[in-house]
Write an enzyme that holds these catalytic residues in place. Structure first.
Site, PDB file in Angstrom:
ATOM      1  N   GLU A 186       0.842  -1.192   0.000  1.00  0.00           N
ATOM      2  CA  GLU A 186       0.000   0.000   0.000  1.00  0.00           C
ATOM      3  C   GLU A 186       0.883   1.250   0.000  1.00  0.00           C
ATOM      4  O   GLU A 186       1.954   1.273   0.608  1.00  0.00           O
ATOM      5  CB  GLU A 186      -0.887  -0.004   1.249  1.00  0.00           C
ATOM      6  CG  GLU A 186      -1.877   1.145   1.326  1.00  0.00           C
ATOM      7  CD  GLU A 186      -2.719   1.126   2.595  1.00  0.00           C
ATOM      8  OE1 GLU A 186      -3.831   1.660   2.559  1.00  0.00           O
ATOM      9  OE2 GLU A 186      -2.263   0.563   3.614  1.00  0.00           O
TER      10      GLU A 186
ATOM     11  N   LYS B  32     -10.204   0.627  -1.995  1.00  0.00           N
ATOM     12  CA  LYS B  32     -10.220   0.205  -0.595  1.00  0.00           C
ATOM     13  C   LYS B  32     -11.566   0.507   0.056  1.00  0.00           C
ATOM     14  O   LYS B  32     -12.037   1.649   0.049  1.00  0.00           O
ATOM     15  CB  LYS B  32      -9.095   0.932   0.154  1.00  0.00           C
ATOM     16  CG  LYS B  32      -8.909   0.501   1.602  1.00  0.00           C
ATOM     17  CD  LYS B  32      -7.706   1.227   2.210  1.00  0.00           C
ATOM     18  CE  LYS B  32      -7.433   0.768   3.632  1.00  0.00           C
ATOM     19  NZ  LYS B  32      -6.235   1.461   4.194  1.00  0.00           N
TER      20      LYS B  32
ATOM     21  N   CYS C 109      -4.895  -3.554   3.269  1.00  0.00           N
ATOM     22  CA  CYS C 109      -4.553  -3.197   4.654  1.00  0.00           C
ATOM     23  C   CYS C 109      -5.706  -3.399   5.652  1.00  0.00           C
ATOM     24  O   CYS C 109      -5.990  -4.520   6.045  1.00  0.00           O
ATOM     25  CB  CYS C 109      -4.023  -1.764   4.683  1.00  0.00           C
ATOM     26  SG  CYS C 109      -3.044  -1.385   6.172  1.00  0.00           S
TER      27      CYS C 109
END
Length: 270
Positions: free
Chosen positions: A43, A111, A156
């Protein structure tokens, strides 16, 4: 093909795009022992603690650079995340672009879960929603030349939401990609446990490329990027939080083997 070689890149990215992509190119040149079938970036590989607007302005340049990397190394490339704004949205999304070995841009995942958390580290307060919009679509990517390999994309903080991964498996995923920038504190506490859990409960490979090290403005990330089997075994791991490449060969036959021996996915009730 029943096996593929994967390589995941662990960086300690700073604020400047050119420095960061040169770091990745150097790692590939010096540490990549054999051409991979798939390459995964962490990321925020292009910039950590930098000017978000500047990175966003360079999103097309970064996409072309990733395209070139996929073509040059003739591999699938999962591009961590960069800020990307589509249409006239008021904020960018944290977007993961995927390229095939010919350099075609075949997918984009935005995301879904934004990291709005107070952490007892040097940064303290994280509010991704101040800078980003959340995505709202699951994305899977069949690797057409590697049956039954199908990528399930996440980024993440998504790792803490198991329902997302179960939905990805229901959509055909057999390999989870988890580009991350886990902080040192949260990584030390939960990184390995969460990755193993997602692998075991979904009987899928997990590829987790993390940022690692102390960044210029004081943020410290955990590193310890790793590759995990559907049985929860660590196939490869970065033993530190310094820039490096971690690689392993995935035996895709293991997916059906474990899912047949322990058919939990078929026993799902809810």
């Amino acid at each position: 093909m029943s096996a593929l070689t994967v390589a995941i890149i662990q960086t300690c990215s700073g604020p400047f795009i050119e420095d960061n992509i040169q770091q990745i190119e150097k790692l590939i040149d010096q540490e990549l022992k054999e051409p991979p079938s798939l390459l995964l970036f962490p990321e925020c590989f292009a910039s950590m603690e930098g000017d978000l607007t500047e990175v966003e302005k360079n999103s097309l340049y970064l996409r072309h650079w990733m395209q070139k990397q996929a073509q040059t190394h003739q591999c699938w490339l999962v591009g961590g995340s960069i800020p990307y704004r589509d249409y006239e949205k008021e904020k960018p999304r944290g977007s993961c672009f995927v390229y095939d070995p010919q350099g075609h841009e075949v997918a984009r995942y935005d995301k879904i879960h934004l990291f709005d958390v107070d952490v007892s580290d040097n940064t303290g307060c994280y509010r991704e929603s101040d800078d980003y919009l959340a995505g709202n679509q699951l994305v899977t990517v069949p690797m057409s030349d590697f049956s039954p390999a199908c990528l399930g994309l996440s980024i993440c903080y998504d790792l803490r939401f198991p329902e997302l991964y179960r939905e990805l498996v229901s959509d055909g995923a057999t390999i989870f990609c988890v580009p991350s920038a886990f902080t040192h504190i949260t990584g030390q506490a939960h990184w390995e446990s969460l990755l193993k859990a997602r692998a075991i409960e979904n009987q899928s490979f997990v590829l987790a490329a993390n940022q690692g090290g102390r960044h210029p403005k004081g943020k410290e990330t955990w590193g310890h990027s790793m590759i995990i089997s559907p049985w929860g075994d660590i196939l490869a791991e970065a033993n530190s939080n310094t820039p490096t490449i971690v690689s392993a060969r995935l035996d895709l036959i293991l997916i059906e083997k474990f899912r047949s021996k322990m058919p939990c996915l078929k026993h799902k009730k809810l």
